[in-house]
Motif scaffolding. Sequence first.
Motif, PDB file in Angstrom:
ATOM      1  N   SER A 126     -60.310  36.409 102.710  1.00 32.96           N
ATOM      2  CA  SER A 126     -59.258  36.631 103.836  1.00 32.96           C
ATOM      3  C   SER A 126     -58.424  37.998 103.353  1.00 32.96           C
ATOM      4  O   SER A 126     -57.501  38.175 103.991  1.00 32.96           O
ATOM      5  CB  SER A 126     -58.338  35.614 103.765  1.00 32.96           C
ATOM      6  OG  SER A 126     -58.045  35.026 102.582  1.00 32.96           O
ATOM      7  N   GLY A 127     -58.779  38.531 102.204  1.00 35.45           N
ATOM      8  CA  GLY A 127     -58.133  39.931 101.825  1.00 35.45           C
ATOM      9  C   GLY A 127     -56.712  39.417 100.662  1.00 35.45           C
ATOM     10  O   GLY A 127     -56.291  38.279 100.656  1.00 35.45           O
ATOM     11  N   THR A 128     -56.376  40.300 100.160  1.00 35.41           N
ATOM     12  CA  THR A 128     -55.244  40.154  99.039  1.00 35.41           C
ATOM     13  C   THR A 128     -53.998  40.104  99.894  1.00 35.41           C
ATOM     14  O   THR A 128     -53.844  40.797 100.940  1.00 35.41           O
ATOM     15  CB  THR A 128     -55.202  41.233  97.983  1.00 35.41           C
ATOM     16  OG1 THR A 128     -54.885  42.708  98.544  1.00 35.41           O
ATOM     17  CG2 THR A 128     -56.506  41.223  97.148  1.00 35.41           C
ATOM     18  N   SER A 129     -53.103  39.559  99.003  1.00 38.95           N
ATOM     19  CA  SER A 129     -51.380  39.928  99.695  1.00 38.95           C
ATOM     20  C   SER A 129     -50.644  39.556  98.417  1.00 38.95           C
ATOM     21  O   SER A 129     -51.014  39.268  97.307  1.00 38.95           O
ATOM     22  CB  SER A 129     -51.154  38.531 100.506  1.00 38.95           C
ATOM     23  OG  SER A 129     -51.280  37.241  99.932  1.00 38.95           O
ATOM     24  N   THR A 130     -49.431  40.019  98.480  1.00 39.99           N
ATOM     25  CA  THR A 130     -48.341  40.089  97.427  1.00 39.99           C
ATOM     26  C   THR A 130     -48.311  38.533  96.910  1.00 39.99           C
ATOM     27  O   THR A 130     -47.950  38.258  95.954  1.00 39.99           O
ATOM     28  CB  THR A 130     -47.237  40.727  97.752  1.00 39.99           C
ATOM     29  OG1 THR A 130     -46.768  40.260  98.899  1.00 39.99           O
ATOM     30  CG2 THR A 130     -47.445  42.244  97.782  1.00 39.99           C
ATOM     31  N   HIS A 131     -48.143  37.522  98.069  1.00 37.74           N
ATOM     32  CA  HIS A 131     -47.943  36.256  97.795  1.00 37.74           C
ATOM     33  C   HIS A 131     -49.099  35.574  97.049  1.00 37.74           C
ATOM     34  O   HIS A 131     -48.663  35.099  95.726  1.00 37.74           O
ATOM     35  CB  HIS A 131     -47.688  35.694  98.948  1.00 37.74           C
ATOM     36  CG  HIS A 131     -47.492  33.988  98.688  1.00 37.74           C
ATOM     37  ND1 HIS A 131     -46.492  33.441  98.314  1.00 37.74           N
ATOM     38  CD2 HIS A 131     -48.565  33.173  98.741  1.00 37.74           C
ATOM     39  CE1 HIS A 131     -46.664  31.911  98.455  1.00 37.74           C
ATOM     40  NE2 HIS A 131     -47.798  31.643  98.717  1.00 37.74           N
ATOM     41  N   LYS A 132     -50.652  35.984  97.337  1.00 31.47           N
ATOM     42  CA  LYS A 132     -51.397  35.468  96.531  1.00 31.47           C
ATOM     43  C   LYS A 132     -51.548  35.997  95.145  1.00 31.47           C
ATOM     44  O   LYS A 132     -51.645  35.249  94.177  1.00 31.47           O
ATOM     45  CB  LYS A 132     -52.843  35.511  97.394  1.00 31.47           C
ATOM     46  CG  LYS A 132     -52.920  34.776  98.737  1.00 31.47           C
ATOM     47  CD  LYS A 132     -54.181  35.238  99.422  1.00 31.47           C
ATOM     48  CE  LYS A 132     -54.182  34.318 100.799  1.00 31.47           C
ATOM     49  NZ  LYS A 132     -55.454  34.974 101.608  1.00 31.47           N
TER      50      LYS A 132
END
Length: 305
Positions: A126-132
Amino acid sequence: MPVPKKRTISQPDLAKGESAEEKMPEEPEFRQHLRALAVSAVRVLIEKVMCEELDQCVGAEWGEYTPNRKGYRNGYYQRDLITSTGRIEDLSVPRDREGQFHTQVFERYGRYEPEVAEALTEMFVSGTSTHKVGSVAEKLMGAAPSSSAVSRLNHTLTEQYEIWRVRPLFSHYRILYLDGIHFRVRHGTQTDSTIILTALGVDLEGNKDVLALRACAEEDKDGWSCLLQDLRNRGVTELDLIVTDGHDGLLAAVGSLFTATLRQRCIVHKQRNVMNAIPHRERKEVSAELAGIWKQEKKEDALLN
């Protein structure tokens, strides 16, 4: 991420490879392929987190001049890390001049490996994110990283995933498995089911590799056409066999982009379709009869059975 080199293999070479089972991988096997892909991301993540740890230890980032500095960097040494998916060799571990820095990453990774591996697998899907990224970094560092550290880690992982996503592929594959996998993806405190269009290839030596992924709200011809066109754009020109289920959108996309390629219905999906129409009391007997059909080498014998 590993990027295969272009190659040409003659037909005699094809006979040397082990025969691949023409059956769609089940979801656990598919997840194992993704976990193996995430090993490269583990290397990048661990090395970057160790650098962030050292920044905190010496009181300054690389090249930063500050009155709060408590030490100085002194290059790197190499060490290996054993993970559930194999050995990661020659990780670059930073060190300080006074020998005060001792990373906690390896101990903490051993403790939280399942959670970290699952998080990195979800990022592939699903792609990276700052939260993950921030959540994973906090597990490895034992404390919440700074926003600038999370931003740097997020940028690095995004870059790695992009390299994997656009890497060139071999021109010729023996088998291409296409399937829509229902994948549970966590968004904050909420977990949703996402359909991941998946292309798993078997090369001329019998090795399996996830070639492409595409997240979508539902399976349709447009989604599958985009995924198949992506394979062509990255170098795939010849497929000996495509194995699919019976989804109309998938079949339409395959028919328009790989017209000359032989296609086989996945026997696992077909058997499930049949079993759904059979009363429970008769399923064991029917399943045994189906196995007798699948194992026949000739069409005439299968029809006879």
